[in-house]
Motif scaffolding. Structure first.
Motif, short mmCIF file in Angstrom:
data_model
loop_
_atom_site.label_atom_id
_atom_site.label_comp_id
_atom_site.label_asym_id
_atom_site.label_seq_id
_atom_site.Cartn_x
_atom_site.Cartn_y
_atom_site.Cartn_z
N GLU A 85 0.84 -1.20 0.00
CA GLU A 85 0.00 0.00 0.00
C GLU A 85 0.87 1.25 0.00
O GLU A 85 2.02 1.22 0.43
CB GLU A 85 -0.90 0.01 1.25
N ALA A 86 0.30 2.33 -0.47
CA ALA A 86 0.98 3.63 -0.41
C ALA A 86 0.04 4.62 0.27
O ALA A 86 -0.96 5.00 -0.33
CB ALA A 86 1.35 4.11 -1.82
N PRO A 87 0.35 5.00 1.53
CA PRO A 87 1.52 4.68 2.35
C PRO A 87 1.40 3.31 3.02
O PRO A 87 0.34 2.68 2.96
CB PRO A 87 1.49 5.79 3.40
N THR A 88 2.49 2.90 3.68
CA THR A 88 2.51 1.60 4.34
C THR A 88 3.28 1.69 5.66
O THR A 88 3.83 2.74 6.00
CB THR A 88 3.14 0.55 3.42
N TYR A 113 10.02 -1.99 -4.84
CA TYR A 113 8.66 -1.84 -4.34
C TYR A 113 7.72 -1.38 -5.45
O TYR A 113 8.06 -0.51 -6.25
CB TYR A 113 8.62 -0.83 -3.19
N GLU A 153 4.21 0.37 -5.39
CA GLU A 153 3.21 1.02 -4.55
C GLU A 153 1.84 0.92 -5.25
O GLU A 153 1.68 1.40 -6.37
CB GLU A 153 3.58 2.47 -4.30
N TYR A 188 6.21 6.08 2.85
CA TYR A 188 6.17 5.77 1.42
C TYR A 188 7.46 5.10 0.99
O TYR A 188 8.55 5.50 1.41
CB TYR A 188 5.95 7.03 0.60
N ARG A 233 8.55 5.23 -2.03
CA ARG A 233 9.17 6.12 -3.01
C ARG A 233 9.60 7.40 -2.31
O ARG A 233 8.76 8.16 -1.81
CB ARG A 233 8.19 6.43 -4.14
N SER A 262 7.63 11.15 -1.63
CA SER A 262 6.17 11.10 -1.70
C SER A 262 5.55 11.55 -0.38
O SER A 262 6.18 11.45 0.68
CB SER A 262 5.70 9.68 -2.03
#
Length: 404
Positions: free
Chosen positions: A123-126, A141, A143, A357, A359, A362
């Motif tokens: 998930e994004a965020p996680t 990853y 997302e 995140y 990435r 983000s």
């Protein structure tokens, strides 16, 4: 000795927890911290601990202090099958693996499943701890898009159709950091997808017992048992310092997790497992859990009410049915790391959302708030201070535009 010549390459992907570094900064007296994801000390069953300890020693004697099976203390594994049955999960004791916190399972999964370059969908965020557990094994990853109800099944299926994915990681109940709960229809859709693509899902459920409103939703493990590793912990409903996690995994995965654990700690503390056994079998959890709920529910309501009163109108946030967190999104362009420094200067702290995140960069305008560690008056004061800090940050953002 120059450490750069002896450290393994994987250490390049290891770093200190951003949250724990923030907690070091905000531990000073007078600070109202909404940063940590920590159970309140008042939630620990201290009035029961002497009885639990005495019963444990009387019941198990020296066996509670001896080396034991890597898989876990047999009486605890038996007790956990009954606990899990209450969640709709059928298991035998031999299918239960006990770990030193669910974090130990996450690291074990990374060790046995991830080769450098493997794709891990999440998930994004996680959960930041999952990123820390997996990162040394050098995954890539993916997302997966989410909305106010969690992961979008269509986005997951699109990702799985494009490239092989080693496994999917998600927190369906009161997610850390957002507090969102994945609804039943999405769970069924995701269960259908992972069966269709023959993909493994890691279902992390540390907060499921902390429900303040609504009705429980069946675990995805119950819908696709052969494709899901279900992991949870007693840290949020017993005592986190005991480091008591556990999982149900498909047989081949579970067998390799045992081998990985043998190389780390041989087995989780026998005495702590024996204490957990008495906590479950002696009916202590059933008696104590309503007290935890009664402690946290008004704290959550206090924070949500104060946010509504004090936060600027262009902020929005989740309204979770349970758990420990509220997720906040500010206006685009606001840097919550800089804003948090301003809040800390006023003795109030949160966690900037960008750390959750995979990435980098983000979620700069997001943040996570925890409400379990502060009482209602403190939560109201913190929200009022944050409202002022957010308003000042917004004015600072707008100033260059006005000058221009």
């Amino acid at each position: 000795m120059p450490t750069e010549t002896i450290l393994a390459r994987r250490t390049r992907n290891m770093g200190a927890s951003a949250i724990r570094e923030i907690l070091k900064v905000v531990s000073r007296p007078g600070m109202i911290s909404l940063a940590g994801g920590i159970p309140a000390p008042e939630s620990f069953p201290m009035d029961m601990m002497q009885e639990i300890t005495e019963r444990t020693i009387a019941q198990y004697g020296p066996a509670a202090f001896q080396y034991d099976l890597t898989e876990g203390f047999p009486p605890l594994r038996e007790a956990l099958t009954h606990y899990l049955a209450g969640k709709g999960l059928s298991a035998t004791p031999n299918e239960v693996l006990v770990a030193s916190g669910s974090q130990g399972v996450l690291d074990g999964l990374g060790k046995i499943l991830i080769s450098p370059g493997d794709h891990v969908a999440l998930e994004a965020p996680t959960y930041l701890g999952a990123l820390q557990a997996f990162a040394p094994y050098e995954p890539r990853y993916l997302e997966i898009a989410t909305d106010d109800q969690g992961m979008l099944p269509d986005a997951l299926e699109t990702a799985l159709a494009r490239q092989p994915v080693k496994f999917i990681y998600m927190v369906p109940n009161f997610q850390n950091p957002t507090g969102r709960t994945l609804p039943a229809e999405r769970r069924q859709a995701i269960a259908d997808i992972i069966r269709r693509y023959d993909t493994l899902l890691v279902e992390d459920d540390p907060y499921g017992d902390l429900r303040y409103h609504g009705v429980p939703v069946a675990p995805i493990k119950a819908l696709a048992p052969d494709h899901v590793v279900y992991l949870s912990t007693l840290s949020k409903v017993f005592a986190p310092g005991l480091r008591m996690g556990f999982c149900l995994a498909p047989e081949p995965v579970g067998r390799w997790l045992v081998l990985a654990k043998q190389g780390v700690d041989l087995h989780t503390s026998t005495f702590n497992q024996a204490l957990a056994t008495e906590y479950l079998t002696g009916g202590h959890l059933q008696r104590h859990l309503p007290r935890i709920i009664a402690l946290y529910r008004p704290r959550q309501q206090a924070l949500l009410g104060a946010m509504k009163r004090y936060f600027p109108g262009d902020f929005n946030w989740t309204v979770p049915e349970g758990g420990m967190f509220v997720w906040v999104r500010g206006p685009a362009g606001m840097d919550m790391q800089a804003v948090n420094r301003q809040a800390v200067a006023r003795n109030t702290a949160f966690v900037p959302g960008t750390f959750f995140y995979a990435r980098p960069g983000s979620g700069r305008e997001t943040l996570r708030l925890n409400y379990t560690m502060a009482d209602e008056p403190a939560l109201d004061r913190a929200a009022a201070i944050l409202g002022e800090v957010f308003s000042m940050a917004r004015l600072e953002m707008e100033a260059p535009r006005r000058v221009g």
